[in-house]
Design a protein around this motif. Structure first.
Motif, PDB file in Angstrom:
ATOM      1  N   VAL A  74      -4.657  -1.524 -76.689  1.00 28.80           N
ATOM      2  CA  VAL A  74      -4.457  -2.902 -76.195  1.00 28.80           C
ATOM      3  C   VAL A  74      -4.717  -3.902 -77.329  1.00 28.80           C
ATOM      4  CG1 VAL A  74      -5.234  -4.617 -74.502  1.00 28.80           C
ATOM      5  CG2 VAL A  74      -4.926  -2.229 -73.818  1.00 28.80           C
ATOM      6  N   ALA A  75      -5.661  -3.543 -78.223  1.00 29.82           N
ATOM      7  CA  ALA A  75      -5.913  -4.426 -79.370  1.00 29.82           C
ATOM      8  C   ALA A  75      -4.646  -4.554 -80.225  1.00 29.82           C
ATOM      9  CB  ALA A  75      -7.073  -3.883 -80.196  1.00 29.82           C
ATOM     10  N   GLY A  76      -3.888  -3.468 -80.337  1.00 33.53           N
ATOM     11  CA  GLY A  76      -2.637  -3.510 -81.101  1.00 33.53           C
ATOM     12  C   GLY A  76      -1.659  -4.511 -80.496  1.00 33.53           C
ATOM     13  N   LEU A  77      -1.611  -4.538 -79.166  1.00 33.45           N
ATOM     14  CA  LEU A  77      -0.718  -5.508 -78.494  1.00 33.45           C
ATOM     15  C   LEU A  77      -1.203  -6.938 -78.705  1.00 33.45           C
ATOM     16  CD1 LEU A  77      -0.089  -3.856 -75.000  1.00 33.45           C
ATOM     17  CD2 LEU A  77       1.354  -3.801 -77.037  1.00 33.45           C
ATOM     18  N   LEU A  78      -2.523  -7.081 -78.602  1.00 36.30           N
ATOM     19  CA  LEU A  78      -3.092  -8.423 -78.763  1.00 36.30           C
ATOM     20  C   LEU A  78      -2.807  -8.951 -80.177  1.00 36.30           C
ATOM     21  CD1 LEU A  78      -4.567  -9.889 -76.533  1.00 36.30           C
ATOM     22  CD2 LEU A  78      -6.720  -9.035 -77.413  1.00 36.30           C
ATOM     23  N   GLU A  79      -2.794  -8.030 -81.125  1.00 33.63           N
ATOM     24  CA  GLU A  79      -2.491  -8.414 -82.500  1.00 33.63           C
ATOM     25  C   GLU A  79      -1.060  -8.951 -82.596  1.00 33.63           C
ATOM     26  OE1 GLU A  79      -2.709  -5.901 -86.262  1.00 33.63           O
ATOM     27  OE2 GLU A  79      -4.517  -5.382 -85.141  1.00 33.63           O
ATOM     28  N   GLU A  80      -0.138  -8.260 -81.912  1.00 35.18           N
ATOM     29  CA  GLU A  80       1.268  -8.738 -81.916  1.00 35.18           C
ATOM     30  C   GLU A  80       1.356 -10.114 -81.281  1.00 35.18           C
ATOM     31  OE1 GLU A  80       4.871  -6.505 -80.732  1.00 35.18           O
ATOM     32  OE2 GLU A  80       3.544  -4.754 -80.762  1.00 35.18           O
ATOM     33  N   ALA A  81       0.696 -10.264 -80.116  1.00 31.55           N
ATOM     34  CA  ALA A  81       0.718 -11.560 -79.420  1.00 31.55           C
ATOM     35  C   ALA A  81       0.108 -12.640 -80.316  1.00 31.55           C
ATOM     36  CB  ALA A  81      -0.048 -11.459 -78.106  1.00 31.55           C
ATOM     37  N   GLY A  82      -0.977 -12.259 -81.016  1.00 27.46           N
ATOM     38  CA  GLY A  82      -1.667 -13.205 -81.891  1.00 27.46           C
ATOM     39  C   GLY A  82      -0.790 -13.675 -83.037  1.00 27.46           C
ATOM     40  N   GLN A  83       0.073 -12.780 -83.551  1.00 26.86           N
ATOM     41  CA  GLN A  83       0.962 -13.164 -84.653  1.00 26.86           C
ATOM     42  C   GLN A  83       1.930 -14.255 -84.205  1.00 26.86           C
ATOM     43  OE1 GLN A  83       0.882 -12.542 -87.938  1.00 26.86           O
ATOM     44  NE2 GLN A  83      -1.061 -11.631 -87.307  1.00 26.86           N
ATOM     45  N   HIS A  84       2.436 -14.132 -82.953  1.00 23.99           N
ATOM     46  CA  HIS A  84       3.326 -15.178 -82.427  1.00 23.99           C
ATOM     47  C   HIS A  84       2.584 -16.509 -82.320  1.00 23.99           C
ATOM     48  CE1 HIS A  84       6.470 -12.332 -81.682  1.00 23.99           C
ATOM     49  NE2 HIS A  84       5.719 -11.602 -80.883  1.00 23.99           N
ATOM     50  N   ALA A  85       1.339 -16.425 -81.816  1.00 26.20           N
ATOM     51  CA  ALA A  85       0.558 -17.652 -81.639  1.00 26.20           C
ATOM     52  C   ALA A  85       0.245 -18.297 -82.989  1.00 26.20           C
ATOM     53  CB  ALA A  85      -0.731 -17.331 -80.882  1.00 26.20           C
ATOM     54  N   LEU A  86      -0.018 -17.450 -84.000  1.00 23.13           N
ATOM     55  CA  LEU A  86      -0.313 -17.967 -85.345  1.00 23.13           C
ATOM     56  C   LEU A  86       0.927 -18.654 -85.925  1.00 23.13           C
ATOM     57  CD1 LEU A  86      -2.332 -18.105 -87.687  1.00 23.13           C
ATOM     58  CD2 LEU A  86      -1.604 -15.828 -88.395  1.00 23.13           C
ATOM     59  N   HIS A  87       2.066 -18.056 -85.687  1.00 16.83           N
ATOM     60  CA  HIS A  87       3.320 -18.619 -86.155  1.00 16.83           C
ATOM     61  C   HIS A  87       3.511 -20.007 -85.544  1.00 16.83           C
ATOM     62  CE1 HIS A  87       7.749 -19.056 -86.233  1.00 16.83           C
ATOM     63  NE2 HIS A  87       7.587 -18.513 -87.421  1.00 16.83           N
ATOM     64  N   ASP A  88       3.237 -20.110 -84.239  1.00 21.31           N
ATOM     65  CA  ASP A  88       3.391 -21.413 -83.566  1.00 21.31           C
ATOM     66  C   ASP A  88       2.356 -22.424 -84.054  1.00 21.31           C
ATOM     67  OD1 ASP A  88       5.577 -20.603 -82.170  1.00 21.31           O
ATOM     68  OD2 ASP A  88       4.513 -20.172 -80.303  1.00 21.31           O
ATOM     69  N   GLN A  89       1.150 -21.938 -84.375  1.00 21.06           N
ATOM     70  CA  GLN A  89       0.120 -22.861 -84.862  1.00 21.06           C
ATOM     71  C   GLN A  89       0.562 -23.513 -86.167  1.00 21.06           C
ATOM     72  OE1 GLN A  89      -3.503 -21.248 -86.631  1.00 21.06           O
ATOM     73  NE2 GLN A  89      -4.740 -22.962 -85.897  1.00 21.06           N
ATOM     74  N   LEU A  90       1.262 -22.713 -86.991  1.00 19.97           N
ATOM     75  CA  LEU A  90       1.629 -23.207 -88.323  1.00 19.97           C
ATOM     76  C   LEU A  90       3.002 -23.875 -88.363  1.00 19.97           C
ATOM     77  CD1 LEU A  90       0.285 -20.147 -90.356  1.00 19.97           C
ATOM     78  CD2 LEU A  90      -0.867 -22.294 -89.841  1.00 19.97           C
ATOM     79  N   ASN A  91       3.647 -23.944 -87.211  1.00 19.93           N
ATOM     80  CA  ASN A  91       4.979 -24.552 -87.160  1.00 19.93           C
ATOM     81  C   ASN A  91       4.871 -26.082 -87.302  1.00 19.93           C
ATOM     82  OD1 ASN A  91       7.401 -25.676 -86.363  1.00 19.93           O
ATOM     83  ND2 ASN A  91       7.773 -24.143 -84.762  1.00 19.93           N
ATOM     84  N   PRO A  92       5.468 -26.651 -88.353  1.00 25.78           N
ATOM     85  CA  PRO A  92       5.308 -28.091 -88.592  1.00 25.78           C
ATOM     86  C   PRO A  92       5.754 -28.950 -87.409  1.00 25.78           C
ATOM     87  CG  PRO A  92       6.559 -27.042 -90.372  1.00 25.78           C
ATOM     88  CD  PRO A  92       6.329 -25.998 -89.344  1.00 25.78           C
ATOM     89  N   ARG A  93       6.725 -28.449 -86.622  1.00 24.62           N
ATOM     90  CA  ARG A  93       7.193 -29.260 -85.481  1.00 24.62           C
ATOM     91  C   ARG A  93       6.079 -29.490 -84.466  1.00 24.62           C
ATOM     92  NH1 ARG A  93      12.106 -26.420 -82.990  1.00 24.62           N
ATOM     93  NH2 ARG A  93      10.734 -24.771 -83.592  1.00 24.62           N
ATOM     94  N   ASN A  94       5.118 -28.568 -84.419  1.00 22.47           N
ATOM     95  CA  ASN A  94       4.047 -28.690 -83.434  1.00 22.47           C
ATOM     96  C   ASN A  94       2.940 -29.643 -83.862  1.00 22.47           C
ATOM     97  OD1 ASN A  94       5.299 -26.946 -81.691  1.00 22.47           O
ATOM     98  ND2 ASN A  94       4.348 -25.131 -82.598  1.00 22.47           N
ATOM     99  N   LEU A  95       2.904 -29.963 -85.135  1.00 24.92           N
ATOM    100  CA  LEU A  95       1.825 -30.801 -85.647  1.00 24.92           C
ATOM    101  C   LEU A  95       1.843 -32.195 -85.019  1.00 24.92           C
ATOM    102  CD1 LEU A  95      -0.549 -30.892 -87.551  1.00 24.92           C
ATOM    103  CD2 LEU A  95       0.978 -31.719 -89.334  1.00 24.92           C
ATOM    104  N   ALA A  96       3.028 -32.761 -84.889  1.00 22.82           N
ATOM    105  CA  ALA A  96       3.141 -34.111 -84.343  1.00 22.82           C
ATOM    106  C   ALA A  96       2.559 -34.153 -82.928  1.00 22.82           C
ATOM    107  CB  ALA A  96       4.599 -34.533 -84.331  1.00 22.82           C
TER     108      ALA A  96
END
Ligand SMILES: O=P([O-])([O-])O[C@@H]1[C@@H](O)[C@H](O)[C@@H](O)[C@H](O)[C@@H]1O
Length: 298
Positions: A19-41
């Motif tokens: 399950v940790a492996g899955l959470l890691e995959e989910a976390g990568q998506h969330a990290l990608h969204d955190q760093l997306n410049p469109r979300n900063l505004a």
């Protein structure tokens, strides 16, 4: 009738690793969204307490991904968001957390987590977490613990992966200790945490306030902090707290309430996690700012 399972602690740990492996995959998506410049505004214009819209979308993406994929891995009785209407001893439910540490996430700090906990209804028909997984994608850190199998920290960096057994610190005095405290955005709760922290001034080497709760609990478990206290862990943080709780418990740390009563699992309440050696001294300070019964019972 209670369900019987032929299962060793190692089986539970292997399940936790999957399950940790899955959470890691989910976390990568969330990290990608955190760093997306469109979300900063959005982060700077919307209400930080509740989180901007994109954070809510990220949460629901995590939920959808985990519920679709976890079912391939193991048998369980469902996902838990509120207590099931009917339950019996032995039933198991996964509880998947929303991002823990909203403000750290939207302010682009690294300390936020995605979490999962497996709850089992015990002989008393009360649910208790038996697996806890806390994954901090931006730090490359995963803590996982399964009942009876101890707790492990997995640190992935560019140069490889390191696995360590999680054990609390040996610090035996508040003098020179490193503490952490948590607080929500609610004034009565944050005031209490700040009061205790300032009354401690001069004794610990440092008192951190970074959060979130799930990571603070793990950092007590692995000896980064000697203790952590927070006046109220809210119902919306259940999976995050449950996951961190299993890590503390399996690392042989201690969990108690503000008033000193030892607890195994509790949410919607105050919590103090420690290495077990400085808890008595810390309690002396906490007791100067008692948490009213009316609040403990709400
Ligand atoms: O609920 P949320 O804002 O995502 O996360 C919160 C953290 O930011 C905070 O550091 C901690 O003290 C709270 O217990 C909770 O974990």
């Amino acid at each position: 009738m209670e369900e019987t399972r032929e299962e060793t602690p190692q089986d539970l740990r292997n399940l936790a690793l999957k399950v940790a492996g899955l959470l890691e995959e989910a976390g990568q998506h969330a990290l990608h969204d955190q760093l997306n410049p469109r979300n900063l505004a959005q982060s700077s214009t919307e209400n930080a307490d509740r989180g901007p819209r994109y954070k809510l979308e990220v949460d629901s993406k995590i939920m959808r991904f985990m519920s679709a994929r976890i079912a391939d891995i193991a048998h369980f009785d469902g996902f838990w968001t509120t207590r099931p209407a009917e339950s019996r001893p032995g039933q198991r439910y996964w509880y998947i957390g929303k991002i823990d540490g909203v403000i750290n996430y939207i302010r682009r700090m690294s300390e936020w987590t995605v979490t999962a906990a497996l709850f089992e209804f015990g002989p008393d028909n009360e649910p208790k977490p038996i697996i806890g997984i806390v994954h901090a994608p931006a730090l490359g850190l995963t803590y996982l613990a399964a009942k009876g199998a101890g707790a492990v920290r997995i640190h992935k960096t560019a140069v490889g992966e390191k696995r360590d057994k999680v054990v609390p610190s040996m610090t035996s005095s508040l003098d020179g200790s490193v503490l952490s405290y948590g607080m929500s955005f609610l004034p009565d709760e944050s005031q209490r945490a700040l009061d205790v922290a300032s009354s401690l001034a001069g004794r610990p080497a440092d008192i951190k306030r970074v959060g979130p709760a799930s990571l603070d609990l793990c950092k007590v478990a692995d000896g980064t902090y000697d203790a952590y206290f927070e006046p109220m862990l809210h119902v919306w943080d259940i999976p995050a707290i449950a996951a961190g709780t299993v890590v503390v418990w399996e690392a042989q740390g201690t969990l108690s309430r503000w008033d000193g009563e030892r607890i195994h699992w509790r949410h919607d309440n105050d919590v103090v996690a420690s290495n077990g050696l400085i808890i008595r001294e810390l309690q002396h300070y906490l007791q100067q700012y008692p948490w009213p019964d009316s609040i403990n019972q709400r």
